[in-house]
Design a protein around this motif. Structure first.
Motif, PDB file in Angstrom:
ATOM      1  N   LEU A   8       0.833  -1.205   0.000  1.00 43.65           N
ATOM      2  CA  LEU A   8       0.000   0.000   0.000  1.00 43.65           C
ATOM      3  C   LEU A   8       0.869   1.258   0.000  1.00 43.65           C
ATOM      4  O   LEU A   8       0.559   2.244  -0.671  1.00 43.65           O
ATOM      5  CB  LEU A   8      -0.935  -0.004   1.211  1.00 43.65           C
ATOM      6  N   GLY A   9       1.980   1.227   0.739  1.00 40.21           N
ATOM      7  CA  GLY A   9       2.882   2.370   0.764  1.00 40.21           C
ATOM      8  C   GLY A   9       3.536   2.609  -0.584  1.00 40.21           C
ATOM      9  O   GLY A   9       3.674   3.764  -1.028  1.00 40.21           O
ATOM     10  N   ILE A  10       3.928   1.532  -1.281  1.00 39.50           N
ATOM     11  CA  ILE A  10       4.536   1.666  -2.606  1.00 39.50           C
ATOM     12  C   ILE A  10       3.539   2.269  -3.584  1.00 39.50           C
ATOM     13  O   ILE A  10       3.872   3.181  -4.362  1.00 39.50           O
ATOM     14  CB  ILE A  10       5.033   0.293  -3.106  1.00 39.50           C
ATOM     15  N   VAL A  11       2.307   1.791  -3.550  1.00 37.49           N
ATOM     16  CA  VAL A  11       1.266   2.279  -4.457  1.00 37.49           C
ATOM     17  C   VAL A  11       0.993   3.765  -4.220  1.00 37.49           C
ATOM     18  O   VAL A  11       0.905   4.561  -5.161  1.00 37.49           O
ATOM     19  CB  VAL A  11      -0.023   1.439  -4.278  1.00 37.49           C
ATOM     20  N   ILE A  12       0.846   4.159  -2.953  1.00 39.46           N
ATOM     21  CA  ILE A  12       0.559   5.565  -2.627  1.00 39.46           C
ATOM     22  C   ILE A  12       1.727   6.456  -3.046  1.00 39.46           C
ATOM     23  O   ILE A  12       1.521   7.541  -3.620  1.00 39.46           O
ATOM     24  CB  ILE A  12       0.266   5.711  -1.117  1.00 39.46           C
ATOM     25  N   ALA A  13       2.965   6.020  -2.787  1.00 39.00           N
ATOM     26  CA  ALA A  13       4.131   6.822  -3.149  1.00 39.00           C
ATOM     27  C   ALA A  13       4.247   6.983  -4.663  1.00 39.00           C
ATOM     28  O   ALA A  13       4.547   8.082  -5.166  1.00 39.00           O
ATOM     29  CB  ALA A  13       5.394   6.177  -2.587  1.00 39.00           C
ATOM     30  N   LEU A  14       3.984   5.919  -5.427  1.00 32.94           N
ATOM     31  CA  LEU A  14       4.053   5.992  -6.888  1.00 32.94           C
ATOM     32  C   LEU A  14       2.989   6.936  -7.455  1.00 32.94           C
ATOM     33  O   LEU A  14       3.289   7.787  -8.304  1.00 32.94           O
ATOM     34  CB  LEU A  14       3.890   4.593  -7.494  1.00 32.94           C
ATOM     35  N   GLU A  15       1.755   6.811  -6.960  1.00 34.57           N
ATOM     36  CA  GLU A  15       0.689   7.675  -7.474  1.00 34.57           C
ATOM     37  C   GLU A  15       0.906   9.123  -7.052  1.00 34.57           C
ATOM     38  O   GLU A  15       0.641  10.054  -7.822  1.00 34.57           O
ATOM     39  CB  GLU A  15      -0.675   7.180  -6.982  1.00 34.57           C
ATOM     40  N   SER A  16       1.405   9.331  -5.846  1.00 34.54           N
ATOM     41  CA  SER A  16       1.679  10.689  -5.373  1.00 34.54           C
ATOM     42  C   SER A  16       2.726  11.372  -6.233  1.00 34.54           C
ATOM     43  O   SER A  16       2.597  12.543  -6.598  1.00 34.54           O
ATOM     44  CB  SER A  16       2.132  10.645  -3.917  1.00 34.54           C
ATOM     45  N   SER A  17       3.801  10.627  -6.583  1.00 34.91           N
ATOM     46  CA  SER A  17       4.845  11.196  -7.427  1.00 34.91           C
ATOM     47  C   SER A  17       4.338  11.440  -8.841  1.00 34.91           C
ATOM     48  O   SER A  17       4.673  12.454  -9.468  1.00 34.91           O
ATOM     49  CB  SER A  17       6.053  10.264  -7.453  1.00 34.91           C
ATOM     50  N   PHE A  18       3.513  10.526  -9.355  1.00 41.74           N
ATOM     51  CA  PHE A  18       2.958  10.688 -10.704  1.00 41.74           C
ATOM     52  C   PHE A  18       2.072  11.924 -10.784  1.00 41.74           C
ATOM     53  O   PHE A  18       2.146  12.705 -11.737  1.00 41.74           O
ATOM     54  CB  PHE A  18       2.168   9.429 -11.089  1.00 41.74           C
TER      55      PHE A  18
END
Length: 453
Positions: free
Chosen positions: A368-378
């Motif tokens: 969940l942390g990886i997904v949130i970090a990727l979408e936040s950066s995108f």
């Protein structure tokens, strides 16, 4: 060739045995790792007649009370499962210069003021060199004795005569057994030496700590049977040029195998980090996109970490993917889920994922942390600094439950976090926790709507 002796080839990386040389080891696939050694093939003799062998029912065996000795270092005791077990054989591995000898010498410093007698056997340093290192740690008691020797026969004689409570062997690769013709550090020597030490530990009730060198893959040099022979296997991890060290238990017959101890390297030795979460989050950037805090559990300890992601448009036909501290294939899988379930065109972007602090995590709750970090950066939108998350993400985009949810939430609350995103199916486990807003999500679509309203 002498009668009863044959030449065999051993793999230096994994200990695979072969009757002929090979360019590549069939077990570990390492190249040019086979060495030739002479091995005694002695005929086995029956020690007892079959009629003398007796079996026992489990109800007939009396329970033995487990005797533990505290090392005086709480983080070390945690990884060992509560302290040193009498008569156990412990293997401590790690890169050169990572702090193996320092940690064990600090343990000797704590124990030298107790009633326990300690013998430190070094095959790599002279007594004067050990004394110089000991002076940086502090003043030692009279219960510690030093021995600079590599001959196992002489060491065995000293142990049988002195019968100390705790013995440090530094390192197993420098010891040699006169009954084995190969050179010190070879597969045969390491295996036979460890076997002798195991018999001493069990027969005399002496706790023995063995220091082992590691290969370039990060595993203890020598055959894998070495790890099977000992009771406990500990690894010291971390960048030798950084200040932190992580002591991880990968095998423990007397405790949990997932516990970790966190230390910080100082001039006078390793200092315990009693609150790793606060230590790992120090220096976190404020209002930065692609950064989020997550909670993982190592053994019984919840620990908060910052995960960072950087998503940028690719300048080449093949997008680049890099991960530090997390599984590379897991990052690619989660990016594919984001592209399929949320429609994010990540196939045209480079992606870099990093867990700060240099620690490596393989627990599914970091998804969940990886997904949130990727979408936040995108999206280039910062995540609330007071928000924390954890949960496993499936291929359908669903957010699945993880273990010890209540412990994770309580740890986040203790460090001042105000919001916590968890799997919706886990809400019932934390319904009694107050003082922190808990948000349950079923899938990635709900997660995206929650974060980017």
């Amino acid at each position: 060739m002498a009668k009863g002796k044959v030449n065999v080839f051993f793999c230096q990386e994994c200990g695979y045995e072969s009757s002929k040389w090979a360019g590549q080891c069939p077990a570990c696939k390492a190249w040019n790792s086979f060495v030739e050694e002479r091995v005694d093939k002695k005929s086995s003799k029956t020690i007892k007649e079959i009629k003398d062998v007796k079996t026992y029912k489990i109800s007939e065996i009396e329970d033995e009370k487990e005797v533990r000795i505290s090392t005086g270092i709480s983080e070390f005791d945690r990884v060992l499962g509560g302290g040193i077990v009498k008569g156990s054989l412990v293997l401590v591995g790690g890169d050169p210069g990572i702090g193996k000898s320092t940690l064990l010498l600090q343990m000797c410093h704590k124990l030298s003021t107790t009633e326990n007698t300690i013998l430190y056997v070094s095959g790599e340093e002279s007594l004067a060199q050990i004394k110089l290192r000991a002076n940086r740690i502090g003043k030692f008691g009279d219960k510690l004795s030093l021995l600079s020797e590599t001959n196992l026969t002489l060491i065995k004689g000293v142990l049988e005569k002195a019968k100390p409570d705790i013995v440090i062997i530094d390192s197993i690769q420098t010891m040699y057994n006169e009954d084995v013709s190969s050179a010190p550090g070879s597969v045969s020597q390491v295996r036979e030496t460890t076997n002798v030490l195991m018999q001493i530990a069990k027969g005399l009730g002496i706790t023995i700590f063995v220091v082992g060198h590691v290969t370039k893959e990060g595993t203890v040099a020598g055959p894998r049977v070495l790890e099977h022979m000992v009771d406990t296997v500990l690894y010291i991890e971390g960048d030798r040029f950084a200040s932190y060290r992580v002591l991880r238990g990968v095998k423990n017959r007397f405790g949990s195998t997932n516990e970790i101890g966190v230390f910080e390297m100082h001039q006078n030795g390793l200092k315990e980090v009693l609150n790793p979460s606060e230590y790992m989050l120090s220096g976190k950037a404020k209002n930065s996109s692609g950064s989020v805090v997550l909670c993982v559990v190592e053994g019984t300890r919840p620990m908060l970490l910052e995960i960072q992601a950087l998503v940028t448009r690719s300048n080449f036909g093949m997008p680049r993917r890099t991960s530090v501290g997390v599984d590379y294939n897991r990052v690619n899988l989660l990016m594919a889920v984001l592209e399929k379930r949320l429609g994010l065109p990540l196939g045209e972007y480079d992606a870099y994922v990093n867990i700060t602090g240099g620690i490596r995590i393989s627990e599914p709750s970091i998804d969940l942390g990886i997904v949130i970090a990727l979408e936040s950066s995108f999206r280039n939108v910062a995540i609330d600094d007071k928000l924390i998350c954890f949960g496993e993400v499936g291929l359908s985009g669903e957010v699945r439950s993880v273990s010890m949810v209540d412990k994770r939430v309580l740890e986040a609350k203790k460090l001042g976090f105000e919001k916590c995103i968890i799997p919706e199916v886990s809400l019932k486990e934390v319904k009694d926790i107050e003082g922190i807003e808990i948000i349950g999500v079923k899938n990635l679509s709900e997660l995206s709507k929650t974060l980017y309203k």
